[in-house]
Write an enzyme that holds these catalytic residues in place. Structure first.
Site, PDB file in Angstrom:
ATOM      1  CB  ILE A 159      -9.966   4.669  -4.276  1.00 42.20           C
ATOM      2  CG1 ILE A 159     -10.575   6.434  -3.815  1.00 42.20           C
ATOM      3  CG2 ILE A 159     -10.853   3.519  -3.869  1.00 42.20           C
ATOM      4  CD1 ILE A 159     -11.738   6.494  -4.785  1.00 42.20           C
TER       5      ILE A 159
ATOM      6  CB  THR B 207     -10.212   0.706  -7.051  1.00 43.51           C
ATOM      7  OG1 THR B 207      -8.825   2.007  -6.896  1.00 43.51           O
ATOM      8  CG2 THR B 207     -10.774   2.018  -8.872  1.00 43.51           C
TER       9      THR B 207
ATOM     10  CG  ASP C  78      -0.846  -0.832  -2.797  1.00 43.57           C
ATOM     11  OD1 ASP C  78      -1.879  -1.268  -2.705  1.00 43.57           O
ATOM     12  OD2 ASP C  78       0.095  -2.109  -2.925  1.00 43.57           O
TER      13      ASP C  78
HETATM   14  C1  IPD Z   1      -5.530  -3.340  -4.110  1.00 38.81           C
HETATM   15  C2  IPD Z   1      -5.761  -3.570  -2.735  1.00 38.81           C
HETATM   16  C3  IPD Z   1      -6.035  -4.823  -2.985  1.00 38.81           C
HETATM   17  C4  IPD Z   1      -5.222  -5.487  -2.607  1.00 38.81           C
HETATM   18  C5  IPD Z   1      -4.370  -5.456  -3.826  1.00 38.81           C
HETATM   19  C6  IPD Z   1      -3.997  -3.814  -4.358  1.00 38.81           C
HETATM   20  P1  IPD Z   1      -6.251  -0.580  -5.076  1.00 38.81           P
HETATM   21  O1  IPD Z   1      -5.109  -2.003  -4.310  1.00 38.81           O
HETATM   22  O2  IPD Z   1      -5.725  -3.166  -1.544  1.00 38.81           O
HETATM   23  O3  IPD Z   1      -6.773  -5.040  -1.204  1.00 38.81           O
HETATM   24  O4  IPD Z   1      -4.859  -7.320  -2.868  1.00 38.81           O
HETATM   25  O5  IPD Z   1      -3.352  -6.180  -4.116  1.00 38.81           O
HETATM   26  O6  IPD Z   1      -3.441  -3.159  -5.673  1.00 38.81           O
HETATM   27  O7  IPD Z   1      -5.791  -1.210  -6.740  1.00 38.81           O
HETATM   28  O8  IPD Z   1      -7.598  -0.727  -4.965  1.00 38.81           O
HETATM   29  O9  IPD Z   1      -5.524   0.517  -5.321  1.00 38.81           O
HETATM   30 CA    CA Z   2      -3.802   0.008  -3.470  1.00 34.71          CA
HETATM   31 CA    CA Z   3      -5.474   2.689  -5.676  1.00 31.67          CA
END
Ligand code: IPD
Ligand code: CA
Ligand code: CA
Length: 266
Positions: free
Chosen positions: A87, A90, A213
């Site tokens: 996800i 999250t 990501d």
């Molecule tokens: C996050 C999302 C967010 C970004 C963060 C990530 P996660 O991933 O992609 O847009 O700004 O740096 O860590 O923790 O929801 O899988």
């Molecule tokens: Ca992420």
């Molecule tokens: Ca995640």
């Protein structure tokens, strides 16, 4: 026509999404723990990753995995691997915000071969394979054609508690704000990249990301005719997790702008 590999990835994401949608409608039952300040993991992240890895393993038993919620992964010597964020977004998910996605990329001989970013609530499947173009559901994607920063809507990730360099970010925003038509923060890096590929945003930049990501989004943008690099402008720098993406022109203008900010400072 998606290849057999891509179909395996799509089916894994769609299977996992059945449970995600159920969890999204019953957020009060979700178990949440923290990995660090502002960094949450829910029972849905863990379950989704397990479903995806189980499905992918059935089809590709000798492949390795790099996945965010590190459970029973094969991360030893590998030739081919899947890179998974079960996800992405999250924090949005936990807040009942539908802007989150499953992100799966396939790396063959160390090269990105395919990627999917699937938003289960809007049923939007972004996907691409090397040399075969990028798609949203059945529609071919192209990055936006705008060539002036002043016409562009750009998206970024904002540092938060426990994460990122706040002063640097404020300095960048301070300078970029007066040059662009709009700035957005969505909360899912994978969707930010996919939306650049779809021309919904003109550019994206963010620091401190992980490979899970961005891996799928990178191949989707490239196959949509866009450019993704690290913040030094090189492809290798992507592996630092500092990313800038857009069409040729906007990528170049925004990168120049960001580099200038630091030249002024030094
Ligand atoms: C996050 C999302 C967010 C970004 C963060 C990530 P996660 O991933 O992609 O847009 O700004 O740096 O860590 O923790 O929801 O899988
Ligand atoms: Ca992420
Ligand atoms: Ca995640």
């Amino acid at each position: 026509m998606p290849s057999a590999l891509l179909n395996v990835m799509i089916n894994a994401a769609k299977k996992a999404s059945i449970k995600i949608r159920r969890d999204f409608n019953e957020l009060e039952n979700l178990q949440v723990s923290t990995k660090g300040p502002g960094d949450f993991v829910t029972s849905a992240d863990i379950r989704t990753q397990k479903i995806i890895i189980d499905e992918l393993t059935k089809a590709k038993p000798d492949w390795s995995f790099l996945a965010e919620e590190k459970t029973n992964q094969k991360t030893d010597e590998y030739k081919n691997r899947f890179i998974i964020d079960p996800i992405d977004g999250t924090t949005n998910f936990m807040h009942g915000n539908p802007n989150f996605a499953i992100s799966i990329a396939a790396e063959v001989d160390n090269k990105l071969e395919a990627g999917i970013v699937y938003c289960p609530i809007f049923d939007e499947l972004f996907f691409a394979e090397r040399g075969k173009g990028a798609f949203l559901n059945d529609r071919r994607l192209r990055v936006a054609k705008r060539n002036k920063l002043s016409d562009s809507v750009v998206v970024t990730g904002i540092p938060h508690i426990g994460r990122g360099n706040k002063e640097q970010f404020i300095e960048e925003i301070d300078q970029i704000i007066s040059e662009v038509a709009g700035i957005r923060r969505s909360g899912s890096a994978a969707l930010d990249l996919a939306w650049v590929a779809a021309g919904r945003y003109d550019a994206y930049w963010e620091y401190g990301l992980s490979l899970w990501d961005i891996a799928a989004g990178i191949i989707i943008i490239r196959e949509a005719g866009g450019v993704v690099t690290g913040l030094d402008g090189s492809e290798d720098d992507l592996y630092t997790g500092n990313v800038i993406a857009g069409n040729d022109n906007i990528h170049e203008s925004l990168l120049k702008k960001i580099k200038n900010i630091y030249l002024q400072d030094s």
